[in-house]
Write a protein that holds these residues in place. Structure first.
Motif, PDB file in Angstrom:
ATOM      1  N   THR A   1      -0.643  -0.952   4.904  1.00  0.00           N
ATOM      2  CA  THR A   1      -1.865  -0.987   5.052  1.00  0.00           C
ATOM      3  C   THR A   1      -2.065   0.549   4.283  1.00  0.00           C
ATOM      4  N   ASP A   2      -3.326   0.800   3.942  1.00  0.00           N
ATOM      5  CA  ASP A   2      -3.648   2.176   3.413  1.00  0.00           C
ATOM      6  C   ASP A   2      -3.872   3.289   4.402  1.00  0.00           C
TER       7      ASP A   2
ATOM      8  N   GLN B   1      -5.288  11.533  -2.639  1.00  0.00           N
ATOM      9  CA  GLN B   1      -5.295  11.187  -1.238  1.00  0.00           C
ATOM     10  C   GLN B   1      -5.107  12.775  -0.759  1.00  0.00           C
TER      11      GLN B   1
ATOM     12  N   GLU C   1       1.011  -1.137  -0.068  1.00  0.00           N
ATOM     13  CA  GLU C   1       0.012  -0.090  -0.040  1.00  0.00           C
ATOM     14  C   GLU C   1       0.868   1.234  -0.015  1.00  0.00           C
TER      15      GLU C   1
ATOM     16  N   LEU D   1       1.593   5.247  -1.179  1.00  0.00           N
ATOM     17  CA  LEU D   1       1.284   6.700  -1.935  1.00  0.00           C
ATOM     18  C   LEU D   1       2.405   6.702  -3.210  1.00  0.00           C
TER      19      LEU D   1
ATOM     20  N   ASN E   1       6.058   2.659  -0.542  1.00  0.00           N
ATOM     21  CA  ASN E   1       4.969   1.811   0.127  1.00  0.00           C
ATOM     22  C   ASN E   1       5.066   1.473   1.508  1.00  0.00           C
TER      23      ASN E   1
ATOM     24  N   LYS F   1      -2.970   6.976  -5.711  1.00  0.00           N
ATOM     25  CA  LYS F   1      -3.035   5.631  -5.958  1.00  0.00           C
ATOM     26  C   LYS F   1      -2.263   5.475  -7.269  1.00  0.00           C
TER      27      LYS F   1
ATOM     28  N   ALA G   1      -1.363   5.642   4.447  1.00  0.00           N
ATOM     29  CA  ALA G   1      -1.578   6.723   3.426  1.00  0.00           C
ATOM     30  C   ALA G   1      -2.106   8.166   3.845  1.00  0.00           C
ATOM     31  N   LYS G   2      -3.021   7.855   4.894  1.00  0.00           N
ATOM     32  CA  LYS G   2      -3.652   9.175   5.420  1.00  0.00           C
ATOM     33  C   LYS G   2      -2.737   9.662   6.607  1.00  0.00           C
TER      34      LYS G   2
END
Length: 319
Positions: A80-81, A159, A59, A61, A77, A165, A84-85
């Motif tokens: 987990t996504d 994001q 996962e 960005l 990478n 992505k 990305a937050k």
């Protein structure tokens, strides 16, 4: 000791981007105080990073940055996504993308570059692994440049600014102005994001990929029972069709599904009275080619919080 619930673990994970077990431990160490738990996660030692290095990071960005005739794309990478937050992770990807824009796209050389903090990209990444609590890696980078014209960037599944992505760069060599190149580049970039070309020209396709398609076409043609010379023509026709559909310039433009991309560029050049050449492109899709591990998030949360997971009743055996 405070009662640490699954909801508290989940909230801290979303807030920090850290792993669930680390979040549970942080909450336990701080008596369930969310702010103190955040501080605890930030001050963990670097030894924690080594324990994360074997985990699959698929996962994260893709970062995109452009400046006139140059553009860069970088993929970083995480496991987990959620990460990305995370603002710390986003800031890292954004800065590394800017460094690639300025210095080049050799990923190994990029890792040795200094960041604004004065430490190297590798050292900052290692610290992020420890504080965020997940394995992370700088996977790849690419920079495009033209002598005149523009490099146009586009981010799909955005994001944050310049982060998403799928990241696309389009290099247009031209004496036309930004009023022509920017909208054209944006449309071409959107096409690339959607159509996933494998090369600019059909002749630039990976020879191994072409041969694999040739083998598949030959097997299909052989089932027709036709003479060998006809089968060979069928095979070559199938290969030519594959090259046309896989190469960017010969793909049908997604905006109308009938005009080849090279004709779209030629039309823009004719209308502007300028020369426009689609010189190159980049398409980075997050996690592309990485085999992802399957996990049950609900089960992980339950395990981290000590809450037993409900299971479906098993059917009664029949006689």
């Amino acid at each position: 000791m405070a009662d640490i619930t699954a909801s508290m673990v989940k909230d801290l994970r979303e807030k920090s981007g850290a792993g669930m077990m680390d979040c549970k431990k942080a909450l336990g160490e701080t008596g369930g105080d969310m702010d103190a738990a955040m501080d605890w996660l930030r001050t963990k030692g670097l030894a924690a990073a080594a324990k994360k290095s074997s985990r699959t990071a698929a996962e994260g960005l893709v970062g995109v940055a452009v400046a006139g005739t140059k553009g860069a794309a970088v993929e970083v990478n995480s496991e987990t996504d959620f990460v990305a937050k995370n603002e710390q992770f986003q800031a890292f990807v954004r800065e590394v993308t800017q460094i690639a824009l300025a210095t080049g796209d050799d990923a190994e050389a990029l890792k040795a570059e200094a960041m604004a903090s004065g430490t190297t990209v590798t050292d900052v990444l290692t610290n992020n692994i420890a504080t965020i609590g997940e394995n992370q890696s700088l996977r790849r980078a690419r920079r495009l440049e033209v002598s005149q014209g523009a490099v146009v960037g586009y981010v799909h599944n955005k994001q944050a600014d310049g982060l998403g992505k799928i990241g696309v760069l389009v290099a247009l060599e031209s004496d036309a102005g930004a009023d022509v190149l920017e909208p054209l580049g944006k449309q071409l970039a959107m096409h690339i994001a959607a159509a996933f070309p494998q090369a600019l020209h059909g002749d630039h396709l990976d020879s191994a990929v072409v041969e694999r398609e040739r083998g598949i076409a030959r097997e299909k043609a052989a089932e027709s029972g036709k003479p060998a010379n006809i089968i060979e023509k069928m095979v070559e026709g199938a290969v030519a069709k594959f090259k046309k559909e896989a190469a960017l310039l010969s793909q049908l433009f997604v905006m109308d599904n009938k005009t080849p991309v090279e004709d779209v560029v030629a039309k823009a050049a004719k209308e502007s009275g300028k020369t426009i050449v689609l010189k190159d492109y980049v398409r980075f899709q997050l996690g592309e080619g990485i085999e992802k591990e399957q996990s049950d998030f609900a089960a992980e949360v339950a395990a981290a919080s000590g809450v037993p997971q409900k299971t479906d009743p098993q059917p009664e055996p029949t006689a």
